[in-house]
Design a protein around this motif. Sequence first.
Motif, PDB file in Angstrom:
ATOM      1  N   ALA A  73      37.632  41.995  46.645  1.00 41.21           N
ATOM      2  CA  ALA A  73      36.265  41.911  46.128  1.00 41.21           C
ATOM      3  C   ALA A  73      35.929  40.478  45.739  1.00 41.21           C
ATOM      4  O   ALA A  73      34.825  39.989  46.035  1.00 41.21           O
ATOM      5  CB  ALA A  73      36.097  42.842  44.935  1.00 41.21           C
ATOM      6  N   SER A  74      36.880  39.788  45.108  1.00 38.77           N
ATOM      7  CA  SER A  74      36.613  38.387  44.756  1.00 38.77           C
ATOM      8  C   SER A  74      36.504  37.531  46.013  1.00 38.77           C
ATOM      9  O   SER A  74      35.660  36.630  46.093  1.00 38.77           O
ATOM     10  CB  SER A  74      37.696  37.846  43.820  1.00 38.77           C
ATOM     11  OG  SER A  74      38.931  37.768  44.491  1.00 38.77           O
ATOM     12  N   ASN A  75      37.336  37.823  47.013  1.00 38.72           N
ATOM     13  CA  ASN A  75      37.243  37.078  48.278  1.00 38.72           C
ATOM     14  C   ASN A  75      35.929  37.364  48.984  1.00 38.72           C
ATOM     15  O   ASN A  75      35.329  36.471  49.588  1.00 38.72           O
ATOM     16  CB  ASN A  75      38.425  37.417  49.190  1.00 38.72           C
ATOM     17  CG  ASN A  75      39.721  36.828  48.683  1.00 38.72           C
ATOM     18  OD1 ASN A  75      39.717  35.924  47.868  1.00 38.72           O
ATOM     19  ND2 ASN A  75      40.835  37.345  49.159  1.00 38.72           N
ATOM     20  N   GLN A  77      33.161  38.062  47.507  1.00 42.67           N
ATOM     21  CA  GLN A  77      32.151  37.310  46.768  1.00 42.67           C
ATOM     22  C   GLN A  77      32.140  35.861  47.233  1.00 42.67           C
ATOM     23  O   GLN A  77      31.078  35.261  47.423  1.00 42.67           O
ATOM     24  CB  GLN A  77      32.419  37.386  45.250  1.00 42.67           C
ATOM     25  CG  GLN A  77      31.368  36.712  44.411  1.00 42.67           C
ATOM     26  CD  GLN A  77      30.000  37.343  44.587  1.00 42.67           C
ATOM     27  OE1 GLN A  77      29.875  38.543  44.668  1.00 42.67           O
ATOM     28  NE2 GLN A  77      28.990  36.524  44.673  1.00 42.67           N
ATOM     29  N   SER A  78      33.331  35.292  47.452  1.00 36.94           N
ATOM     30  CA  SER A  78      33.418  33.921  47.962  1.00 36.94           C
ATOM     31  C   SER A  78      32.809  33.833  49.356  1.00 36.94           C
ATOM     32  O   SER A  78      32.092  32.878  49.669  1.00 36.94           O
ATOM     33  CB  SER A  78      34.875  33.458  48.016  1.00 36.94           C
ATOM     34  OG  SER A  78      35.421  33.406  46.733  1.00 36.94           O
ATOM     35  N   SER A  80      30.496  35.742  50.544  1.00 34.95           N
ATOM     36  CA  SER A  80      29.050  35.872  50.370  1.00 34.95           C
ATOM     37  C   SER A  80      28.437  34.545  49.920  1.00 34.95           C
ATOM     38  O   SER A  80      27.394  34.127  50.445  1.00 34.95           O
ATOM     39  CB  SER A  80      28.754  36.968  49.346  1.00 34.95           C
ATOM     40  OG  SER A  80      27.376  37.030  49.082  1.00 34.95           O
ATOM     41  N   ASP A  81      29.087  33.891  48.958  1.00 36.36           N
ATOM     42  CA  ASP A  81      28.590  32.587  48.502  1.00 36.36           C
ATOM     43  C   ASP A  81      28.612  31.566  49.637  1.00 36.36           C
ATOM     44  O   ASP A  81      27.669  30.793  49.817  1.00 36.36           O
ATOM     45  CB  ASP A  81      29.434  32.077  47.328  1.00 36.36           C
ATOM     46  CG  ASP A  81      29.279  32.943  46.092  1.00 36.36           C
ATOM     47  OD1 ASP A  81      28.294  33.725  46.031  1.00 36.36           O
ATOM     48  OD2 ASP A  81      30.144  32.853  45.200  1.00 36.36           O
TER      49      ASP A  81
END
Length: 155
Positions: A73-75, A77-78, A80-81
Amino acid sequence: MDSDATDSRLNAFAIDRLSQAFETSAKRWELIVYPSLFAFIILAAYGFYLIFSLAKDVHYLSISVDTNMTVMASNMQSVSDNMAQMSRNVRAMSVSVDSMARDVNTLEPMLTSIQNMDRSMQNMTLATTSMRDDMAVMNQSISRPAQFMNRFMPW
């Protein structure tokens, strides 16, 4: 009364035979049922062990999946950014390409001017060549009489 006593003995004998047959049958059934019951208890215990082991493995698997999902999930988000940044960069590139297209359109008259300068340089080169040829002819024209005159001059 004799008949009643005989019937009674016959009934007792029949009941005795029935009880002996039942005991023999029960012993046969005991030979089958008790080992089967023991095997069933062993298999039930093994099944419980397998289910317990499977539940423990599923617990560890769920913990691992939860941890990996958090990292993913954090990856995401990265990603997506980064996609948003890439989208902004592509928009900026699009603006730059449009600007370059306008600049190329403004270069068209410049290209015409450069072509005119090229033609003018060719004309100047032709004129210079013509002047060189004329100077060579004039040199030939003057040098012969000058050589003749130089024989008479003392210097």
